[in-house]
Design a protein around this motif. Structure first.
Motif, mmCIF file in Angstrom:
data_model
loop_
_atom_site.group_PDB
_atom_site.id
_atom_site.type_symbol
_atom_site.label_atom_id
_atom_site.label_comp_id
_atom_site.label_asym_id
_atom_site.label_seq_id
_atom_site.Cartn_x
_atom_site.Cartn_y
_atom_site.Cartn_z
ATOM 1 N N ILE A 48 39.060 31.566 48.483
ATOM 2 C CA ILE A 48 39.871 31.749 47.387
ATOM 3 C C ILE A 48 38.661 31.168 45.942
ATOM 4 C CG2 ILE A 48 41.679 30.583 45.753
ATOM 5 C CD1 ILE A 48 43.291 30.429 48.748
ATOM 6 N N ASP A 49 37.753 30.252 46.129
ATOM 7 C CA ASP A 49 36.941 29.817 45.175
ATOM 8 C C ASP A 49 36.066 30.801 44.630
ATOM 9 O OD1 ASP A 49 38.098 27.394 44.861
ATOM 10 O OD2 ASP A 49 36.618 26.612 46.518
ATOM 11 N N ASP A 50 36.017 31.951 45.244
ATOM 12 C CA ASP A 50 35.036 33.067 45.041
ATOM 13 C C ASP A 50 35.892 33.947 43.907
ATOM 14 O OD1 ASP A 50 33.251 32.136 46.753
ATOM 15 O OD2 ASP A 50 33.505 33.794 48.181
ATOM 16 N N VAL A 51 37.326 33.827 44.093
ATOM 17 C CA VAL A 51 38.181 34.529 43.195
ATOM 18 C C VAL A 51 38.369 33.886 41.855
ATOM 19 C CG1 VAL A 51 40.205 35.921 42.766
ATOM 20 C CG2 VAL A 51 39.379 35.400 45.056
ATOM 21 N N VAL A 52 38.094 32.650 41.761
ATOM 22 C CA VAL A 52 38.801 31.707 40.714
ATOM 23 C C VAL A 52 37.765 32.204 39.315
ATOM 24 C CG1 VAL A 52 38.701 29.376 39.545
ATOM 25 C CG2 VAL A 52 39.620 30.011 42.153
ATOM 26 N N ILE A 64 36.835 40.872 47.376
ATOM 27 C CA ILE A 64 37.247 39.754 48.005
ATOM 28 C C ILE A 64 38.024 40.060 48.965
ATOM 29 C CG2 ILE A 64 37.398 37.137 47.892
ATOM 30 C CD1 ILE A 64 36.157 37.397 45.073
ATOM 31 N N ALA A 65 38.021 39.434 50.136
ATOM 32 C CA ALA A 65 39.415 39.753 51.127
ATOM 33 C C ALA A 65 39.815 38.404 51.715
ATOM 34 C CB ALA A 65 38.857 40.630 52.333
ATOM 35 N N ILE A 66 40.849 38.161 51.603
ATOM 36 C CA ILE A 66 41.661 36.756 51.938
ATOM 37 C C ILE A 66 42.603 37.016 53.173
ATOM 38 C CG2 ILE A 66 42.897 34.867 51.226
ATOM 39 C CD1 ILE A 66 41.993 35.341 48.306
ATOM 40 N N PRO A 67 42.275 36.631 54.655
ATOM 41 C CA PRO A 67 43.066 36.860 55.542
ATOM 42 C C PRO A 67 44.310 35.969 55.752
ATOM 43 C CG PRO A 67 40.977 35.961 56.243
ATOM 44 C CD PRO A 67 41.032 35.960 54.612
ATOM 45 N N VAL A 68 45.513 36.468 56.268
ATOM 46 C CA VAL A 68 46.515 35.299 56.525
ATOM 47 C C VAL A 68 46.708 35.790 57.994
ATOM 48 C CG1 VAL A 68 47.246 35.268 54.024
ATOM 49 C CG2 VAL A 68 48.421 37.075 55.646
ATOM 50 N N PRO A 69 47.398 34.921 58.745
ATOM 51 C CA PRO A 69 48.068 35.150 60.099
ATOM 52 C C PRO A 69 48.922 36.276 59.879
ATOM 53 C CG PRO A 69 47.958 32.893 59.689
ATOM 54 C CD PRO A 69 47.936 33.504 58.057
ATOM 55 N N LEU A 80 47.423 28.506 45.517
ATOM 56 C CA LEU A 80 45.995 27.965 45.810
ATOM 57 C C LEU A 80 45.394 28.522 44.690
ATOM 58 C CD1 LEU A 80 45.322 27.665 49.530
ATOM 59 C CD2 LEU A 80 45.734 25.729 48.009
ATOM 60 N N LEU A 81 45.298 29.792 44.537
ATOM 61 C CA LEU A 81 44.388 30.555 43.304
ATOM 62 C C LEU A 81 44.848 29.987 41.936
ATOM 63 C CD1 LEU A 81 42.406 32.690 42.477
ATOM 64 C CD2 LEU A 81 44.392 34.283 42.281
ATOM 65 N N ALA A 82 46.244 30.224 41.807
ATOM 66 C CA ALA A 82 46.602 29.530 40.508
ATOM 67 C C ALA A 82 46.224 27.985 40.189
ATOM 68 C CB ALA A 82 48.374 29.520 40.387
ATOM 69 N N TYR A 83 46.530 27.429 41.280
ATOM 70 C CA TYR A 83 46.044 25.989 41.141
ATOM 71 C C TYR A 83 44.636 25.747 40.956
ATOM 72 C CZ TYR A 83 44.855 20.932 42.300
ATOM 73 O OH TYR A 83 44.304 19.836 42.223
ATOM 74 N N ARG A 84 43.687 26.207 41.470
ATOM 75 C CA ARG A 84 42.292 26.200 41.231
ATOM 76 C C ARG A 84 41.724 26.965 40.026
ATOM 77 N NH1 ARG A 84 39.843 26.971 47.469
ATOM 78 N NH2 ARG A 84 41.161 25.540 48.375
#
Ligand code: F6R
Length: 608
Positions: free
Chosen positions: A454-458, A560-565, A582-586
């Motif tokens: 996620i930090d890579d997207v921020v 950027i790829a963010i996997p979820v279960p 988390l993206l909004a928060y960071r």
């Protein structure tokens, strides 16, 4: 939104009032004020900004055993010290704080001005102490009643009188007030959160009721007819704790991380793997009644509306019952058709949102049945619906809703299972739905332990001029929710869109490098979303994809790829929403925003 605290008792009122205001800070406000008594009469301080700013201005305050206090969220008039509450009458003997809106402000101001009243603020509230003064015949209760008879709109008010130092008079029409009964002291507030530190014995004031509060208790009356009312004293639930950061830097992050637990609390004891079914006792609906439901309408605002959209899709997909989510503020004024074979569900974290409450009342007025899906126990919507379920998420303090969203979705999926089992779902299918639902908390915990890059997207989102969130089916409300979170917490211009609709307009916004966040779990719509992803990628967008773990083909198409279960499509919002929170928060942190109390926003929206 605005908060009220009032106190009469044996201790120094000021520290109790200020700590009550601190408990209301989470609701959102822009100024604060307090009135107590000194030997000459009213002693008032007001400040623009935080309760801390007000607290700093209180040096040298007299000791007083009575007082009222307020946090204001501006509606009529700018954010200034003059406009902050309390407001007083012309001779400075009556002080009043008010939540709500006076709709017939213009004629009332004109009438009072014609009689020589000089206004010192731009607020609608200031009308009230002047009206009380005008109606004054020596009895505070009669004067407040006579004043409020002339007022149209919504109000919760607390009034104190320099000449009656042993009472506070409160009245309610549309804005909540709760009276806390202590030992030789009585506290009143617009939210039980400001009361629980002092007492858990409370009286919920009803609409069109007023009360005289004294150190030894409260006396309730009909607001307009003056008839004495009985009191019903309740005990506030043990759940209703004073919220604590527990080591987290912000409530928003704490609440994001609570989601495995909060979802599990919502499902526990309700969903049974063995029975392949669910039970929502508070709904008070037997299978025979469930079978009679031909349609479901979910009413909510903001995040709760987005959760309602997920619920409506799940109900249609799994239970094959026609369902739709409605924005409560639109629904209530549309003169909606309400029918007996439709079940209405009011979805609200706070249980105080005025538009959702208005929609509930409109349905009830037209003879419909509404059940609540609410977090705050004893809140107005929960009480007005009478039947419904609580989310059991615990207090949500950050203005931006996170854990309430996932619990609302979990509660609606629980209801969906119940409804579907009375129709087209057999025992085996019911068991597999129940098992998938009960597996969610563990998957949420795993995702939060390792949320991906996620930090890579921020950085690119923080400096973007425009961010587009795309999703189809169950991921469309998630795209809306992701965009809402980013606006609220980081103030980054963005919007959520159905991925298939994007080429009908928003694609024109795509510039080279513009972040496009594609919510694309492996579901029935995944391949269609891939086509949409390619369309924006071809125009230079920077693609961030939320995808199912193991979907390497999709991951390779993204920057950027963010996997979820992995989970069934109807449960996917419980996972895909989390990286977006988390993206909004960071991003908010990177931009130095006030995370838990974003500008202009309120936790509990009690005005239209
Ligand atoms: C978003 C948010 C708001 C609320 C909306 C409804 O993060 O917090 O959009 O969802 O004001 O509030 P409730 O759920 O209390 O009715």
């Amino acid at each position: 939104m605005c908060g009220i605290v009032g106190y009469v008792g044996h201790r120094d009122a000021l520290p109790t009032l200020v700590s009550g205001l601190r408990q209301l800070e989470y609701r959102g406000y822009d100024s604060a004020g307090v009135a107590i008594l000194d030997e000459d009469g009213l002693w008032i301080r007001k400040e623009v900004g935080r309760v801390d700013d007000l607290a700093r201005s209180l040096d040298g305050a007299p000791r007083s055993q009575v007082g009222i206090a307020h946090t204001r969220w501006a509606t009529h008039g700018g954010v200034t010290q003059q406009n902050a509450h309390p407001h007083t009458d012309g001779v400075g003997r009556i002080a009043l704080v008010h939540n709500g809106i006076i709709e017939n402000m213009v004629p009332l101001v004109a009438m009072l001005r014609a009689e020589g009243v000089v206004f010192t603020s731009e607020t609608d509230t200031e009308i009230l102490p002047h009206l009380i003064r005008k109606a004054w015949r020596g009895d505070p209760v009669d004067a407040v009643r006579a004043a409020l008879r002339q007022v149209q709109g919504t109000f919760g008010v607390a009034v104190m009188f320099a000449d009656h130092p042993d009472i506070v008079v409160v009245a309610r029409n549309g804005s909540p007030l709760v009276i806390g009964l202590g030992d030789g002291e009585t506290i009143v507030a617009s939210d039980p959160q400001a009361i629980v530190a002092l007492t858990r014995r409370v009286i919920h004031l009803q609409d069109r009721q007023m009360a005289v509060i004294r150190a030894d208790g409260a006396e309730l009356h009909g607001l307009y007819d003056g008839r004495r009312h009985d009191q019903s004293v309740e005990l506030i639930d043990g759940d209703y704790g004073v919220a604590d950061l527990e080591g987290h830097p912000h409530f928003m992050l704490k609440e994001i991380h609570e989601q495995a637990r909060s979802i599990s609390r919502c499902l526990n004891g309700r969903v049974s793997r063995e029975d392949g079914n669910a039970r929502l006792g508070g709904f008070e609906m037997r299978p025979r009644e469930l079978v009679g439901v031909q349609r479901v309408v979910l009413l909510g605002c903001g995040t709760s509306y987005h959760a309602g959209m997920v619920g409506a899709m799940a109900i249609e997909a799994m239970a094959r019952v026609s369902a739709r989510a409605e924005i409560a503020s639109e629904f209530r004024y549309r003169h909606p058709i309400v029918s007996n074979d439709t079940l209405y569900l009011a979805v609200s974290q706070s249980g105080e949102t005025i538009d959702t409450l208005g929609a509930v009342q409109e349905v009830q007025l037209k003879g419909g049945a509404v059940r609540g899906i609410v977090n705050v126990v004893g809140s107005t919507i929960a009480r007005t619906c009478g039947q419904g379920v609580y989310l059991h998420s615990g207090p949500e303090v950050a203005v931006a809703s996170t854990k309430a969203f996932t619990s609302q979705v979990a509660a609606m999926l629980t209801f969906t299972l119940m409804l579907a089992r009375t129709r087209n779902l057999d025992l085996g299918q019911g068991r597999s739905v129940a098992a998938e639902l009960l597996a969610i908390p563990e998957k949420v915990a795993a995702l939060l332990a390792n949320p991906g890059p996620i930090d890579d997207v921020v950085e690119s989102v923080a400096r973007a001029r425009y961010v587009l969130f795309l999703g189809r089916g169950f991921s469309f409300p998630v795209a809306l929710e992701g965009a809402l979170k980013l606006k609220e917490v980081a103030y980054v211009p963005c919007e959520g869109y159905p991925a298939g609709e994007m080429k009908h307009g928003p694609i024109a916004m795509i510039e080279k490098g513009a972040p496009v966040i594609v919510v694309a779990p492996r579901d029935a719509q995944r391949d269609k979303v891939v086509s949409n992803l390619r369309e924006v990628a071809a125009r230079g967008a920077r693609i961030i994809v939320i995808h199912t773990q193991g979907d390497d083909e999709l991951a390779q198409l993204a920057d950027i790829a963010i996997p979820v279960p992995s989970t069934p499509d109807w449960a996917s919002p419980l996972l895909t929403a989390i990286p977006l929170q988390l993206l909004a928060y960071r991003t908010g942190i990177a931009l130095g925003r006030d995370i838990d109390k974003p500008r202009h926003l309120a936790k509990s929206v009690t005005v239209e």
